[in-house]
Scaffold this motif. Structure first.
Motif: not given
Length: 550
Positions: A135-154
């Motif tokens: 049986i499959h679980s419910p599907v979750g959504r996630t997100r990784t952090a920006p790379a170290a040293g990378s410019a991030v707008r917000n």
């Protein structure tokens, strides 16, 4: 580089691609397959949903809890060990699976499962799921952090704290789950409460009763209470929608906890405090999508490109006992809130940070607070909400106000090293605040503040109108005015509402939008914006914003 900077590497579970194995022929294999089918038909394996947390540029921590048999309930110690597969995909339909592996769910960890997945791409949205008993679980959504040293707008975080089950429904979680613009949700502590039913609030005001109904003390108790919270539909939705970055405060253990005990712990009847705290910590790390730090604490650091560092504090494991009001011990330099090692770690991390902003998750308020001429008829209930004595002396010794030498050392460090753009993110006191953080309140505003502080209100836990049992924003208005008059660095305080915050960070400013829910006792409560405050880069000052971030 400190041990805490390396903690995620030490605790990583290597992600190994699963290979299909041919089932051996014969009656034994057929019997095992039939047994799995029977068990799957008898139970719903994923009753507690899925979760993710502690995002890194190349990885994420995944969590679930499996119910492999009808009697394998949280805290029961029952149920067979089962193999659990996990998958991470670049799409919700799982046509592009980028990582997979297996783990074992057993009674030893209350059938909870964690997978610390690595090798992922930075600043990327992924979907994940678990599989057991076919049986499959419910599907979750996630997100990784920006790379170290990378410019991030917000960056954009939901911010919550203080979710007392008996006080109401977790509507703020539902509203955060519905948003698609969050990088993560930051939980600042009191994810659950340890009280028995009817202790807080009183029984006639209980919206829904605790399980177990008694005060939780044992490992089984804490596991059961965690399980109840994870089965809540609003909690399920939030954890499935966003990675959660969590830290604890006192109620994950007991009210006003410190390293040697708690206000709500009686050794003669409730046993050894060290054993109770160890049980609470074990259950917490089993049930929360959190990487344990050195010595079983939650202080750790996450980085989000060049835009922000997030320093998360553990202000319960190392603190000395709260000083009695009027004892004069709040200023005692031998007493500590953070512990020496954690304070040195924080100071070093703030000083060497090269990001635009330094965010500090602190479970209790760092701003100094005096109460001045609060009206007499409000003094007792306000004192009760804030943890003050009923006689109304102007200090809450459970906060940084009770450990002034630690605060002085930290704020002096910010001032002496010219460390700017430090923002404290706080929960605990069931109110919303927007504060400048002066080095000394007595010299403010002539002496510039050294930081700012956003305090979010509770998800459900009682605040002033709940304690007085009056309509919101009636008797609290003169109390709030008195607090602001006595504390010029406090720019806003809301003593009545429940809700959550949305923190938006850009290079130019950090802004908190404060949202409130219509009625914590209404499972379908609506939400609305209360206020928005921001601090502009380089100012260390709080100002009101015209409206929420887009």
């Amino acid at each position: 580089m400190t041990d805490h900077d390396q903690i995620s590497r030490r605790t990583a579970v290597t992600a190994v691609a699963a290979t299909a194995a041919l089932l051996p022929l014969g009656t034994a294999a057929t019997a095992r397959a039939a047994d799995r089918t029977d068990r799957a038909a008898a139970v719903a394996p994923f009753q507690h949903g899925v979760a993710s947390g502690d995002p890194l540029p190349d990885g994420i921590l995944l969590w679930t809890r499996v119910t492999p048999a009808a009697d394998a309930l949280p805290g029961s110690g029952k149920g067979p060990a089962v193999e659990v597969g996990w998958q991470v995909a670049a799409d919700k339909g799982f046509t592009d699976v980028v990582a997979r592996g297996t783990a074992t769910a057993s009674a030893a960890t209350d059938h909870t499962v964690k997978a610390d997945v690595r090798g992922l791409s930075p600043a990327t949205t992924y979907w994940f799921r678990f599989t057991t008993l076919g049986i499959h679980s419910p599907v979750g959504r996630t997100r990784t952090a920006p790379a170290a040293g990378s410019a991030v707008r917000n960056l954009r975080f939901g911010v919550v704290s203080c979710a007392n089950w008996e006080s109401g429904y977790f509507s703020p979680y539902r509203h955060l789950a519905a948003r698609t613009d969050l990088d993560a949700v930051l939980h600042l502590g009191d994810y659950l409460y340890e009280y028995k039913t009817g202790e807080y609030p009183a029984l006639k005001y209980v919206v829904r009763p605790h399980s177990p109904g008694h005060e939780i003390i044992s490992l089984a108790d804490y596991r059961i209470r965690h399980g109840v919270h994870k089965a809540d539909p609003d909690t399920l939705a939030m954890h499935a929608a966003h990675p959660v970055i969590a830290m604890w405060d006192d109620h994950e253990f007991a009210d006003n906890a410190w390293k040697g005990g708690a206000e709500n712990h009686t050794p003669d009847t409730e046993g050894d405090w060290a054993a109770r705290m160890a049980a609470a910590k074990q259950a917490y790390f089993e049930w929360m999508p959190v990487r344990p730090s050195t010595a079983g604490t939650t202080y750790r650091r996450l980085q989000f490109g060049t835009l922000a560092d997030l320093h998360l504090l553990d202000l319960r494991s190392f603190r000395d006992e709260q000083a009695p009001i009027g004892s004069g011990r709040a200023d005692d330099p031998s007493r500590t809130l953070t512990g020496r090692a954690q304070l040195d770690w924080l100071k070093a991390g703030l000083e060497r940070s090269a990001t635009a902003w330094r965010l500090v998750g602190t479970s209790v308020m760092i701003s100094q607070v005096a109460f001045g001429s609060v009206p007499a008829h409000l003094l007792e209930p306000l004192a009760e909400v804030l943890g003050l004595p009923k006689e109304g002396l102007a200090i809450n010794t459970d906060q940084w106000d009770g450990y002034t030498d630690d605060r002085r050392e930290l704020l002096t460090h910010l001032s002496d090293r010219s460390i700017g753009n430090t923002v404290f993110l706080t929960g605990d006191i069931h109110m919303s605040w927007a504060n400048d953080v002066p080095l000394k309140a007595a010299t403010y505003p002539s002496q510039a503040p050294v930081a700012t502080e956003f305090v979010v209100t509770s998800v459900t836990s009682d605040n002033l109108d709940d304690t007085l049992h009056v309509a919101p924003h009636t008797l609290s208005l003169p109390a709030a005015a008195a607090v602001r008059t006595a504390n010029r660095h406090v720019k806003w305080v809301d003593m009545d509402s429940h809700g959550y915050g949305v923190l938006d960070v850009t290079a130019e400013r950090t802004q908190m939008d404060y949202y409130v829910v219509s009625d914590k006792a209404d499972r379908n409560a609506t939400t609305s914006l209360a206020r928005s405050y921001r601090t502009l880069s380089g100012t260390q000052r709080m100002e009101r914003a015209d409206g929420p971030v887009a």
